[in-house]
Write an enzyme that holds these catalytic residues in place. Structure first.
Site: not given
Length: 335
Positions: A168, A29, A195, A137, A112
């Site tokens: 989204d 990303i 999310h 996430n 994470n």
């Protein structure tokens, strides 16, 4: 600081100078996100940080002829993270690992969550006034983690902490347009809740197609928006997840935050934020439309009139949301 104020004072049309920092800039990303931010005319100082590779990404995109400087940092640089963050206006955090074969969701969360905790600590120390946009996430848990870290550091500002749920929204516009046979750029869908999975609630009754969608189309659209990420994972044969579309989502949201900081009016985006909407039920965070301004969040919008179908979706979303939020909080408070 004076140069920013001066530009705002002498020209109502020229954008101010802003420093933006990407933490996790060399990842799937981070790289396309950094590229898109390089193209944003409001970003005049772009700082990229990652455990490895950020200087290379910085050198690569620095050749693009836009009015911004780019610097890349790693832990090997003396005070690299501090340099990346000092004086920044907006921080984006896409850092983290994707779920890999054999990895449980708890495994993914623990990895994470630790990454986000450590980066949030650095942001609290070196950029406590920055707008922080969390992409890592699970967002439903990582955003509460950032809040708890900032609270412990005494620098928490609820108006400047955002969970990026824009992907989204992008999916909802695209998927709806495919059903309706319309231009996706003209479709606006408010997506609320959280999310992930069933916490994602697209308010299709608020679109211009509310009277033309059949119940079957509505149900299928809702499910596809909620689980659109699975399509990408399957198409990549389990070797990756949504990175390019997520980068676009992150760049769009960061661009909106910058518009707000720059004084542009009526900048509204859905985001997962510290919200009063369901706080009485113990749900501290909820995604809804927010108006962005010079101080971050200027207004948190209500959900408006919901259909019976959407009311039920909200009920389901709140159950999972509460668990995810508590899980993030507990990661810090029980550490």
């Amino acid at each position: 600081m004076f140069s920013r104020i001066a530009k705002r004072s002498f020209s109502s049309t020229a954008a101010a100078n802003y420093k933006v920092t990407v933490l996790g800039a060399a990842g799937g990303i981070g790289q396309p996100l950094s590229l898109l931010l390089k193209l944003n005319h409001r970003v005049t100082d772009l700082s990229l940080y990652d455990i490895r590779g950020a200087p290379g990404v910085a050198a690569d995109i620095s050749h693009i002829p836009t009015n911004s400087t780019v610097n890349g940092y790693t832990p090997e640089d003396a005070e690299g993270l501090k340099k990346a963050l000092t004086g920044t206006d907006v921080v984006l955090i896409p850092a983290g690992v994707p779920r890999k074969p054999g990895m449980t969701r708890d495994d993914l969360f623990n990895i994470n969550a630790g990454i986000v905790r450590d980066l949030a600590t650095a942001v609290a120390d070196h950029a406590p006034n920055a707008a922080v946009c969390v992409i890592s996430n699970p967002v439903n848990s990582t955003v509460p983690i950032v809040k708890e870290v900032f609270k412990q550091k005494g620098v928490y500002n609820k108006n400047k902490l955002f969970g990026v749920t824009t992907l989204d929204v992008l999916r909802a516009s695209r998927f709806l347009s495919q059903v309706a046979g319309t231009d996706p750029t003209t479709e606006k869908v408010n997506v609320v809740g959280g999310h992930s999975g069933y916490t994602i609630v697209p308010l299709l009754s608020g679109t211009k197609h509310k009277s033309t969608l059949t119940n079957e189309q509505r149900d299928a659209l809702t499910h596809r928006i909620q689980f659109g990420g699975d399509e990408v994972v399957q198409a990549k044969n389990g070797a990756g997840s949504a990175t390019l579309s997520m980068a676009q989502a992150g760049a769009r949201f960061a661009g909106s935050v910058l518009k707000g900081l720059d004084g542009e009016k009526d900048v509204i985006e859905p985001s997962f934020v510290d919200s009063p909407l369901f706080a009485e039920e113990g749900i501290e965070f909820f995604a809804s439309e927010v108006t962005l301004g010079p101080n971050g969040i200027e207004k948190i919008h209500g959900l408006g009139e919901l259909s019976n179908f959407e009311e039920e979706l909200i009920k389901t979303a709140k159950v999972d949301l509460k668990k995810s939020i508590v899980k993030g909080q507990a990661f810090i408070t029980k550490a």
